[in-house]
Design a protein around this motif. Structure first.
Motif, PDB file in Angstrom:
ATOM      1  N   ASP A 153      -5.555   8.013  -3.122  1.00 41.49           N
ATOM      2  CA  ASP A 153      -6.280   7.314  -4.185  1.00 41.49           C
ATOM      3  C   ASP A 153      -7.473   8.122  -4.694  1.00 41.49           C
ATOM      4  OD1 ASP A 153      -7.837   7.104  -1.936  1.00 41.49           O
ATOM      5  OD2 ASP A 153      -8.342   4.988  -2.216  1.00 41.49           O
ATOM      6  N   ALA A 188       5.112   2.307  -6.189  1.00 39.76           N
ATOM      7  CA  ALA A 188       4.308   2.325  -7.409  1.00 39.76           C
ATOM      8  C   ALA A 188       5.139   1.868  -8.607  1.00 39.76           C
ATOM      9  CB  ALA A 188       3.755   3.723  -7.644  1.00 39.76           C
ATOM     10  N   GLY A 230       0.845  -1.177   0.000  1.00 43.68           N
ATOM     11  CA  GLY A 230       0.000   0.000   0.000  1.00 43.68           C
ATOM     12  C   GLY A 230       0.885   1.232   0.000  1.00 43.68           C
ATOM     13  N   PRO A 231       0.380   2.399  -0.156  1.00 46.17           N
ATOM     14  CA  PRO A 231      -1.049   2.700  -0.212  1.00 46.17           C
ATOM     15  C   PRO A 231      -1.664   2.370  -1.575  1.00 46.17           C
ATOM     16  CG  PRO A 231       0.226   4.681  -0.605  1.00 46.17           C
ATOM     17  CD  PRO A 231       1.215   3.591  -0.308  1.00 46.17           C
ATOM     18  N   VAL A 232      -2.995   2.244  -1.561  1.00 39.30           N
ATOM     19  CA  VAL A 232      -3.730   2.246  -2.822  1.00 39.30           C
ATOM     20  C   VAL A 232      -3.674   3.681  -3.312  1.00 39.30           C
ATOM     21  CG1 VAL A 232      -5.996   1.986  -3.874  1.00 39.30           C
ATOM     22  CG2 VAL A 232      -5.225   0.341  -2.172  1.00 39.30           C
ATOM     23  N   MET A 233      -3.251   3.861  -4.540  1.00 36.82           N
ATOM     24  CA  MET A 233      -2.942   5.218  -4.992  1.00 36.82           C
ATOM     25  C   MET A 233      -3.110   5.391  -6.492  1.00 36.82           C
ATOM     26  SD  MET A 233       1.206   5.074  -5.022  1.00 36.82           S
ATOM     27  CE  MET A 233       1.291   6.225  -6.381  1.00 36.82           C
ATOM     28  N   ILE A 234      -3.168   6.641  -6.891  1.00 40.39           N
ATOM     29  CA  ILE A 234      -3.142   6.968  -8.309  1.00 40.39           C
ATOM     30  C   ILE A 234      -1.672   7.005  -8.721  1.00 40.39           C
ATOM     31  CG2 ILE A 234      -3.778   8.729 -10.023  1.00 40.39           C
ATOM     32  CD1 ILE A 234      -6.196   7.609  -8.515  1.00 40.39           C
ATOM     33  N   GLY A 235      -1.318   6.332  -9.847  1.00 43.34           N
ATOM     34  CA  GLY A 235       0.067   6.304 -10.309  1.00 43.34           C
ATOM     35  C   GLY A 235       0.567   7.699 -10.654  1.00 43.34           C
ATOM     36  N   PRO A 236       1.831   7.859 -11.002  1.00 48.26           N
ATOM     37  CA  PRO A 236       2.764   6.779 -11.298  1.00 48.26           C
ATOM     38  C   PRO A 236       3.864   6.527 -10.250  1.00 48.26           C
ATOM     39  CG  PRO A 236       3.508   8.768 -12.380  1.00 48.26           C
ATOM     40  CD  PRO A 236       2.280   9.138 -11.582  1.00 48.26           C
ATOM     41  N   SER A 237       4.013   7.329  -9.210  1.00 39.00           N
ATOM     42  CA  SER A 237       5.169   7.128  -8.338  1.00 39.00           C
ATOM     43  C   SER A 237       4.767   7.239  -6.879  1.00 39.00           C
ATOM     44  CB  SER A 237       6.242   8.174  -8.642  1.00 39.00           C
ATOM     45  OG  SER A 237       7.203   8.204  -7.613  1.00 39.00           O
ATOM     46  N   SER A 238       5.129   6.214  -6.083  1.00 33.85           N
ATOM     47  CA  SER A 238       4.714   6.265  -4.680  1.00 33.85           C
ATOM     48  C   SER A 238       5.419   7.379  -3.933  1.00 33.85           C
ATOM     49  CB  SER A 238       4.945   4.920  -3.997  1.00 33.85           C
ATOM     50  OG  SER A 238       6.192   4.403  -4.337  1.00 33.85           O
ATOM     51  N   ILE A 298      -3.525   1.857  -8.483  1.00 30.57           N
ATOM     52  CA  ILE A 298      -2.742   0.654  -8.193  1.00 30.57           C
ATOM     53  C   ILE A 298      -2.479   0.579  -6.685  1.00 30.57           C
ATOM     54  CG2 ILE A 298      -1.568   0.493 -10.445  1.00 30.57           C
ATOM     55  CD1 ILE A 298       0.472   1.798  -7.649  1.00 30.57           C
ATOM     56  N   CYS A 299      -1.942  -0.564  -6.264  1.00 33.36           N
ATOM     57  CA  CYS A 299      -1.514  -0.684  -4.872  1.00 33.36           C
ATOM     58  C   CYS A 299       0.016  -0.727  -4.890  1.00 33.36           C
ATOM     59  CB  CYS A 299      -2.078  -1.961  -4.258  1.00 33.36           C
ATOM     60  SG  CYS A 299      -1.561  -2.221  -2.562  1.00 33.36           S
ATOM     61  N   ALA A 300       0.654   0.197  -4.211  1.00 34.95           N
ATOM     62  CA  ALA A 300       2.117   0.234  -4.166  1.00 34.95           C
ATOM     63  C   ALA A 300       2.636  -1.003  -3.436  1.00 34.95           C
ATOM     64  CB  ALA A 300       2.584   1.500  -3.467  1.00 34.95           C
ATOM     65  N   ASN A 347      -0.290   1.906 -13.945  1.00 29.49           N
ATOM     66  CA  ASN A 347       0.362   2.905 -13.082  1.00 29.49           C
ATOM     67  C   ASN A 347       0.859   4.095 -13.901  1.00 29.49           C
ATOM     68  OD1 ASN A 347       1.650   3.827 -10.553  1.00 29.49           O
ATOM     69  ND2 ASN A 347       3.533   3.439 -11.688  1.00 29.49           N
ATOM     70  N   GLY A 383      -3.475   5.346 -13.460  1.00 34.77           N
ATOM     71  CA  GLY A 383      -4.622   4.584 -12.962  1.00 34.77           C
ATOM     72  C   GLY A 383      -4.414   4.240 -11.495  1.00 34.77           C
ATOM     73  N   HIS A 433       6.274  13.171 -13.023  1.00 36.00           N
ATOM     74  CA  HIS A 433       5.651  12.340 -11.985  1.00 36.00           C
ATOM     75  C   HIS A 433       4.345  12.926 -11.473  1.00 36.00           C
ATOM     76  CE1 HIS A 433       9.771  10.511 -11.075  1.00 36.00           C
ATOM     77  NE2 HIS A 433       8.990   9.520 -11.426  1.00 36.00           N
ATOM     78  N   GLY A 434       4.076  14.161 -11.836  1.00 38.09           N
ATOM     79  CA  GLY A 434       2.877  14.790 -11.274  1.00 38.09           C
ATOM     80  C   GLY A 434       3.033  15.134  -9.801  1.00 38.09           C
ATOM     81  N   HIS A 442       6.985  10.091  -5.408  1.00 33.99           N
ATOM     82  CA  HIS A 442       6.803  11.401  -6.031  1.00 33.99           C
ATOM     83  C   HIS A 442       5.340  11.792  -6.171  1.00 33.99           C
ATOM     84  CE1 HIS A 442      10.931  10.510  -6.995  1.00 33.99           C
ATOM     85  NE2 HIS A 442      11.111  11.745  -7.346  1.00 33.99           N
TER      86      HIS A 442
END
Lengths: 220, 294
Positions: free
Chosen positions: A74, B115, A11-19, B109-111, B103, B107, A58-59, A21
């Motif tokens: 998310d 990610a 986790g976390p459940v998230m919107i991509g693309p970088s955990s 996803i679960c890290a 990702n 969209g 990366h947004g 960033h």
């Protein structure tokens, strides 16, 4: 230990693309929002290191502003956050900083309105986890793995005692506590990590306590 | 709280429990909530992974146009041909790619653990699923098992590409997946640790060099290879092969390699594939900027 929960890893459940960033950046923005307590009218966002190099792709900019709008990692409104902020009349500016910081993913956020301003430094340590390392010039360490209360207060006799007494009377156990001040008798900050979540009623009790000027809660 | 893999294995062996069980119990203790609550939270993460694989297999495209559609190509290839590397490996590859394509397209996803490395775990899980026919509970347990190993890596080394290179991201993800495959296939806790060690050893030194700074090239294909590496290492561990270097020492070596990696190779888009002529051209194209920016 920096990571205490398996959901920091899965986790976390998230919107991509970088955990680090995107999700971590959103969490830094959201922490600033929660500490400020309301929607700011302006935000000056300074980016360092890898944040500075790659934030557009990366947004990271989108994510920090999403956090300032109180979006979770998310929240599907995230990708439109810059437009939303503009529509709301929030003045957002980004600054690419060349300075070297201890952590490669560092952001310094100044937000405010007519009444107040808040300045915070956050680092994104990986996997979507963020730490706040500085608040209004005070250095601090928030693990994020426990709910924490931040109390800005005046450096006076009894300020700390009044806060801890309130927590004790509500049967809230303190896991870790840190106190720092700008100078003798000046503005000071208490950081209190506790074991369980804190009700709003306790927060308002703390707000009314002697010498305490501002109260904020950070939960994981 | 277990601090390293040796303690984790010792705990599992002394209690006669699976690694997933040790992780569930620790989480319940730390969070002070019920076992059921922890389990259902992980079940929700599993559902997110499943949905991302489904979405990716329908075909997605990123905003930059750099990635998307490869998961579909691989599935089509598997339908029309007998893959040289076998159906299970290619299925894992396509599902890992599917997740990372979703990702990259921003969209949901679960890290796992990040990610950029979110494909290895669902890629392996949903491919191995067709072979081992696990129950839903075993699939959730898969996530707890690999979570336990990821927990050790995150606390003793790093799971961030910016801090430790791609070895810390896809490397960790692949190692974690490998350990979970072993448990699902009926291996021992010690064999899970061997699989993690073997996988991570083969990911050491992997740099983080995203073209245009985007989590697309080479991230998507690296997840495919991470998933492959995880399955092969799991098979080796199940066969009784061990790592001469213990898992905790491999994790420590990974951390030290990451610390000594130049910043150009740590997610700054300044080295490796990002710095190739084509990488630079793609960067210029994505951001609509002149090629010589300095």
């Amino acid at each position: 230990m920096k990571y205490r929960s398996v959901f920091d890893i899965i986790g976390p459940v998230m919107i991509g693309p970088s955990s680090s960033h995107t999700a971590g950046a959103a969490r830094i923005g959201r922490a600033a929002r929660h500490l400020f307590g309301r929607e700011p009218h302006y935000a000056n966002i300074h980016l360092y290191g890898s944040f500075k190099e790659t934030y557009k792709g990366h947004g990271t900019d989108v994510a920090i502003v999403g956090g300032l709008l109180d979006y979770d990692t998310d929240d599907t409104r995230m990708s439109k956050s810059l437009d939303t902020a503009r529509e709301k009349g929030i003045k957002v500016q980004f600054f690419e900083e060349a300075a070297q910081t201890d952590h490669p993913n560092t952001a310094r956020i100044k937000i405010g309105d007519e009444q107040d301003e808040l300045e915070l430094v956050g680092i994104s340590i990986g996997g979507g986890k963020a730490e706040i390392t500085e608040l209004n010039g005070f250095e601090l360490k928030l693990s994020g793995s426990h709910p924490a209360i931040l109390l800005i207060h005046n450096d006076r006799y009894g300020a700390i005692a009044s806060a801890t007494t309130i927590l004790a009377s509500n049967e809230i156990n303190i896991g870790r506590m840190e106190v720092s001040r700008k100078g003798e008798g000046e503005q000071a900050l208490m950081v209190i990590e506790v074991d369980q979540n804190i009700d709003d009623s306790v927060l308002s009790e703390l707000e009314r306590a002697d010498h305490i000027t501002q109260v904020a809660k950070i939960s994981d | 709280m277990f601090k390293n893999v040796a303690e984790l294995i010792q705990l599992a062996e002394s209690k006669g429990e699976k690694i997933s069980e040790i992780m569930i119990q620790q989480e319940a203790d730390v969070k002070q909530v019920s076992r059921e609550e922890i389990f259902s939270q992980m079940e929700r993460n599993l559902a997110v992974m499943e949905k991302a694989v489904e979405d990716g297999l329908k075909g997605v495209k990123s905003h930059s146009g750099l990635t998307g559609g490869d998961a579909v190509l691989i599935q089509d290839y598997m339908r029309d041909h007998e893959p040289l590397s076998g159906n299970l490996l290619m299925d894992a590859v396509s599902k890992a790619v599917a997740t990372n394509e979703v990702n990259a397209a921003m969209g949901t996803i679960c890290a796992t653990p990040t990610a950029g490395s979110a494909g290895c775990v669902p890629g392996t899980l949903f491919a191995v699923k067709n072979k081992l026919n696990p129950t839903r509970e075993q699939m959730v347990r898969y996530l707890f098992t690999l979570g336990a190993f990821g927990f050790v890596v995150a606390n003793n080394a790093s799971i961030s590409g910016a801090a430790g290179g791609c070895q810390a991201e896809v490397g960790s993800a692949a190692g974690m997946a490998s350990a979970a495959i072993v448990e699902m296939a009926g291996g021992t806790p010690a064999q899970s640790a061997e699989a993690m060690a073997i996988t991570l050893k083969n990911m050491l030194g992997l740099i983080c060099d995203p073209v245009a700074g985007l989590v697309e090239v080479p991230c998507v294909k690296r997840n495919a290879m991470g998933a492959t590496n995880a399955i092969v290492s799991a098979d080796m561990a199940l066969a009784g092969v061990t790592s001469r270097i213990p898992c905790d020492e491999v994790i420590d070596a990974m951390y030290k390699v990451g610390q000594r990696m130049p910043t150009a190779f740590r997610e700054t888009a300044q080295g490796g594939l990002a710095a190739t002529p084509t990488g630079k051209q793609l960067e210029a194209k994505v951001y609509g900027m002149p090629l010589e920016k300095e």
